[in-house]
Design a protein around this motif. Structure first.
Motif, PDB file in Angstrom:
ATOM      1  N   LEU A  47       0.831  -1.458  -0.096  1.00  0.00           N
ATOM      2  CA  LEU A  47      -0.175   0.025   0.126  1.00  0.00           C
ATOM      3  C   LEU A  47       0.784   1.341  -0.118  1.00  0.00           C
ATOM      4  O   LEU A  47       1.309   1.595   1.107  1.00  0.00           O
ATOM      5  N   ASP A  48       1.155   1.797  -1.215  1.00  0.00           N
ATOM      6  CA  ASP A  48       1.887   2.828  -1.392  1.00  0.00           C
ATOM      7  C   ASP A  48       1.320   3.990  -2.136  1.00  0.00           C
ATOM      8  O   ASP A  48       1.162   3.888  -3.447  1.00  0.00           O
ATOM      9  N   ASP A  49       1.118   5.028  -1.467  1.00  0.00           N
ATOM     10  CA  ASP A  49       0.186   6.071  -2.148  1.00  0.00           C
ATOM     11  C   ASP A  49       0.870   7.505  -1.765  1.00  0.00           C
ATOM     12  O   ASP A  49       1.262   7.520  -0.555  1.00  0.00           O
ATOM     13  N   ASP A  50       0.537   8.265  -2.436  1.00  0.00           N
ATOM     14  CA  ASP A  50       0.945   9.827  -2.189  1.00  0.00           C
ATOM     15  C   ASP A  50       0.531  10.313  -0.677  1.00  0.00           C
ATOM     16  O   ASP A  50       1.070  11.110  -0.037  1.00  0.00           O
ATOM     17  N   LYS A  51      -0.779   9.495  -0.439  1.00  0.00           N
ATOM     18  CA  LYS A  51      -1.530  10.193   1.042  1.00  0.00           C
ATOM     19  C   LYS A  51      -0.617   9.655   2.010  1.00  0.00           C
ATOM     20  O   LYS A  51      -1.058  10.173   3.231  1.00  0.00           O
ATOM     21  N   TYR A  52       0.187   8.449   2.047  1.00  0.00           N
ATOM     22  CA  TYR A  52       0.569   8.004   3.082  1.00  0.00           C
ATOM     23  C   TYR A  52       2.171   8.714   3.351  1.00  0.00           C
ATOM     24  O   TYR A  52       2.930   8.342   2.145  1.00  0.00           O
ATOM     25  N   ASN A  53       2.676   9.036   4.182  1.00  0.00           N
ATOM     26  CA  ASN A  53       3.797   9.676   4.506  1.00  0.00           C
ATOM     27  C   ASN A  53       5.025   8.698   5.197  1.00  0.00           C
ATOM     28  O   ASN A  53       5.994   8.574   4.647  1.00  0.00           O
ATOM     29  N   ASN A  54       4.442   8.036   6.151  1.00  0.00           N
ATOM     30  CA  ASN A  54       5.593   7.390   7.197  1.00  0.00           C
ATOM     31  C   ASN A  54       4.568   6.498   8.108  1.00  0.00           C
ATOM     32  O   ASN A  54       4.173   6.941   9.165  1.00  0.00           O
ATOM     33  N   ILE A  55       4.199   5.308   7.521  1.00  0.00           N
ATOM     34  CA  ILE A  55       3.528   4.430   8.299  1.00  0.00           C
ATOM     35  C   ILE A  55       4.323   3.821   9.340  1.00  0.00           C
ATOM     36  O   ILE A  55       5.260   3.060   9.090  1.00  0.00           O
ATOM     37  N   ILE A  56       3.784   3.746  10.815  1.00  0.00           N
ATOM     38  CA  ILE A  56       4.783   3.598  11.863  1.00  0.00           C
ATOM     39  C   ILE A  56       4.170   2.495  12.886  1.00  0.00           C
ATOM     40  O   ILE A  56       5.043   1.912  13.535  1.00  0.00           O
ATOM     41  N   ASP A  57       3.139   2.223  12.777  1.00  0.00           N
ATOM     42  CA  ASP A  57       2.272   1.096  13.550  1.00  0.00           C
ATOM     43  C   ASP A  57       1.234   0.588  12.933  1.00  0.00           C
ATOM     44  O   ASP A  57       0.792   1.234  11.922  1.00  0.00           O
ATOM     45  N   ILE A  58       0.777  -0.436  13.522  1.00  0.00           N
ATOM     46  CA  ILE A  58      -0.168  -1.281  12.735  1.00  0.00           C
ATOM     47  C   ILE A  58      -0.863  -2.300  13.735  1.00  0.00           C
ATOM     48  O   ILE A  58       0.068  -2.894  14.669  1.00  0.00           O
ATOM     49  N   PHE A  59      -2.076  -2.458  13.259  1.00  0.00           N
ATOM     50  CA  PHE A  59      -2.923  -3.587  14.242  1.00  0.00           C
ATOM     51  C   PHE A  59      -3.937  -4.134  13.302  1.00  0.00           C
ATOM     52  O   PHE A  59      -4.543  -3.441  12.521  1.00  0.00           O
ATOM     53  N   ILE A  60      -4.196  -5.545  13.516  1.00  0.00           N
ATOM     54  CA  ILE A  60      -5.113  -6.111  12.499  1.00  0.00           C
ATOM     55  C   ILE A  60      -6.020  -6.864  13.132  1.00  0.00           C
ATOM     56  O   ILE A  60      -5.887  -7.451  14.169  1.00  0.00           O
ATOM     57  N   LYS A  61      -7.359  -6.748  12.812  1.00  0.00           N
ATOM     58  CA  LYS A  61      -8.535  -7.422  13.346  1.00  0.00           C
ATOM     59  C   LYS A  61      -9.447  -7.643  12.288  1.00  0.00           C
ATOM     60  O   LYS A  61     -10.062  -6.672  11.801  1.00  0.00           O
ATOM     61  N   ASP A  62     -10.081  -8.866  12.356  1.00  0.00           N
ATOM     62  CA  ASP A  62     -11.347  -9.049  11.293  1.00  0.00           C
ATOM     63  C   ASP A  62     -10.946  -8.405   9.932  1.00  0.00           C
ATOM     64  O   ASP A  62     -11.894  -7.860   9.435  1.00  0.00           O
ATOM     65  N   ASN A  63      -9.933  -8.711   9.254  1.00  0.00           N
ATOM     66  CA  ASN A  63      -9.602  -8.379   8.008  1.00  0.00           C
ATOM     67  C   ASN A  63      -9.424  -6.774   7.658  1.00  0.00           C
ATOM     68  O   ASN A  63      -9.521  -6.273   6.524  1.00  0.00           O
TER      69      ASN A  63
END
Length: 625
Positions: free
Chosen positions: A547-563
């Protein structure tokens, strides 16, 4: 008024508050449920028995009538950033970013924003006198704002100095402006609509940061050149007459009171200089206090009576220092705001790794009104947290692992620790083992079967080729530990025997891998962008989408739940990504918190976002059609 009328009015007020907060936040398909406020202190101003702290998007008011036990009595959320604050009579004037914000403080318990004025550049300092606010506005120089009508302030004059204006002081008919191009500008403001420069002083060896004028002298915090004393008795011909070199670091802030100069020095603390002879200033006192260790940190300094007040943004602190004996200053009070390095939700409590504050525990049983109930200090800087059973496992960045008994969350108790000789950051606990990302010391495995006596039993630091593993994020699932190598590698380690780890598979990824979450047959990696790695065969992991888009600058954390992937992107906040088709992730919602969203956890139907600058946000994803 009848009782049910009062209750109804209270409900209306609470709802209006949340409507106002939502107005400040850009969102789609996500709604605010509740919030526990906290800001990053940038500056402090003292007026009488009150201290006003500018804390990113918040203004706090503390009652300081008791210097050993100040109490927060009010706060105001403002639309734009708060870097510097100046108080005059019933108003607080705040600059930050491209705005001057005016807050009515006539009722100290209920301050509120009343006016805004856009500025052409990013404001660094402010001084208020009479009906005018004078702003040091970076590369746009001096801006003069008419504040006679606080609801509608407007710029009426300006003077561009062609430098990066850092500090300002007003004395008589002159504005004294310093910039980090080593110059002092003296500007005649007797006609506010037509300010004009009458004198300047230039020093090639300095980087001027702040200024204070007393009598015929301008005292300047000159960066690595320390304290500079400029004779301004003839504004057209300023000249340096004295200086004091701060040998251990750059001076950033200065305040003059009576015959002393109080200076904050990066990496060092507070220095007290006797200036009774301006041509020969001498240091007489020193105190190590929270001060900047990084050039981007914001520090504040104010002196009132026998006390010095300082703030520091990286450590999130407000200090009150007793200077009744200037040669022997003493720490009188130390208050820390909550940092959000990591969050873990367990039951009705949020456990927050909060930097120098240590572990903070908040009651979230009522999601609309979360509240801090206690904290427990760790040796240095709490960076990660994981809760399992009755224990909170906290990584302290400069110490190691701290184990805290939280069987009674209101009375947490440290019961064990393991000292590490490396940086300790991300942590995952599974069975009787704590897996810690230790950066250049790789992955460390700590046996916590006896919480009072944890011990290291295994580690992974180099692969078969001798390449070092710089472990950051770690996630454990079954017999495997999935480790982010900061150099851009996902490493899959067989941990069936924790004392002898084996690297069974790896996958190169572009960018610096920061955090990781594993769900089903996929590993989701925050590495500036979101990368999805198929791990159905641990020996042959492969990236299937990004997921690489101009709207994202620096993704630093993530959590997954129910897809659904809940990712934090700096500076655009929470982004909601549908990953039901991992090969084609797509955004379905977002919520931009006003500060720097740094940690996320999902539990039940609520999303918990820790934002360095505005606090803990409890959010909820709207039902999608």
């Amino acid at each position: 008024m009848k009782k049910y009328d009062i209750v109804f009015l209270g409900i209306i007020i609470v709802n209006m508050f949340f409507i106002l907060i939502n107005c400040y936040s850009d969102s789609l398909n996500v709604e605010l449920v509740g919030r526990m406020k906290s800001g990053i202190p940038q500056d402090v101003f003292v007026d009488g028995n009150y201290a006003y702290v500018a804390a990113y998007r918040l203004i706090y008011i503390f009652d300081i009538s008791s210097k050993k036990n100040p109490k927060e009595i009010g706060y105001c959320e403002i639309t734009y950033q708060a870097n510097r604050v100046y108080v005059l009579k019933n108003y607080a004037y705040i600059v930050g970013g491209n705005f001057l914000t005016i807050v009515d403080i006539s009722n100290k318990t209920k301050p509120f924003q009343v006016g805004l004025c856009k500025l052409p550049d990013s404001a660094n300092d402010i001084y208020v006198l009479g009906n005018y606010a004078y702003v040091a506005d970076s590369f746009k120089g001096l801006r003069i704002i008419d504040i006679s009508k606080p609801k509608t302030p407007k710029e009426i004059g300006h003077y561009n100095t062609n430098g990066d204006s850092k500090g300002i002081y007003i004395s008589g008919n002159y504005a004294y402006l310093v910039d980090n191009q080593s110059s002092l500008r003296i500007i005649d403001i007797s006609i506010p609509k037509s300010p004009k420069e009458v004198g300047f002083y230039y020093d090639t060896d300095c980087s001027y940061q702040d200024i204070f004028v007393k009598e015929h002298y301008a005292y300047i915090a000159g960066g690595l050149s320390g304290l500079r004393v400029i004779d301004v008795s003839i504004p057209e011909k300023p000249k340096e007459v004295g200086y004091y070199k701060t040998p251990t670091g750059p001076s950033t802030n200065i305040f003059i009171s009576e015959k002393f100069a109080y200076i904050l020095v990066d990496f060092v603390g507070l220095k007290i200089i006797n200036i009774s002879d301006p041509e020969s200033p001498k240091e007489i006192g020193f105190l190590k206090v929270s001060c900047s260790d990084y050039s981007e940190a914001k520090v504040g300094l104010f002196v009132s009576g026998n006390y010095v007040y300082t703030t520091e943004s990286n450590e999130g602190s407000l200090n009150i220092i007793d200077i009744s004996d200037p040669a022997n200053p003493k720490q009188n009070f130390f208050y820390t705001f909550i940092d959000f390095n990591d969050i873990y939700i367990s039951g009705n409590y949020a456990y927050i790794a909060a930097g120098i504050t240590g572990l903070v525990i908040a009651d979230i049983s009522n999601p609309k009104l979360p509240k801090k109930i206690c904290s427990i200090k760790t040796p240095n800087y709490a960076s990660g947290v994981y809760v399992s059973g009755d224990y909170a496992y906290v990584t302290d960045e400069k110490f190691g692992l701290i184990i805290i008994d939280v069987s009674n969350p209101k009375i947490p108790k440290e019961i064990g620790f393991y000292k590490m000789f490396s940086r300790a950051d991300h942590i995952y606990v599974s069975d009787n083992y704590a897996y810690i990302g230790a950066h250049d010391s790789g992955l460390r495995i700590i046996d916590v079967s006896n919480p009072k006596k944890p011990k290291e039993v295994g580690f992974y630091i180099k692969d078969n080729n001798g390449d070092r593993c710089y472990a950051t994020g770690v996630y454990v699932s079954g017999d495997y530990a999935y480790v982010n190598d900061y150099d851009g590698i996902l490493r899959i380690l067989d941990i069936s025997n924790p004392t002898s780890l084996e690297n069974v598979g790896s996958c190169g990824i572009h960018g610096n891998a920061i955090n990781i979450f594993v769900s089903g047959n996929y590993a989701y990696i925050a590495s500036g962008v979101l990368r999805i790695i198929e791990i159905s065969n641990p020996k042959k992991p492969k990236e299937i989408s990004c997921l690489d888009d101009d709207k994202y600058n620096n993704i630093i954390d993530i959590f997954i739940k129910d897809n659904i992937a809940y990712i934090l992107d700096y500076p655009s906040g929470l982004r909601i990504i549908d990953v039901s088709n991992p090969k084609q992730p797509k955004e379905v919602g977002y919520y931009d918190t006003p500060g720097n969203a740094n940690s996320v956890f999902v539990s039940g139907k609520y999303i918990y976002v820790g934002d360095n600058g505005s606090g803990l946000w409890i959010l909820q994803l709207n039902k999608r059609k």
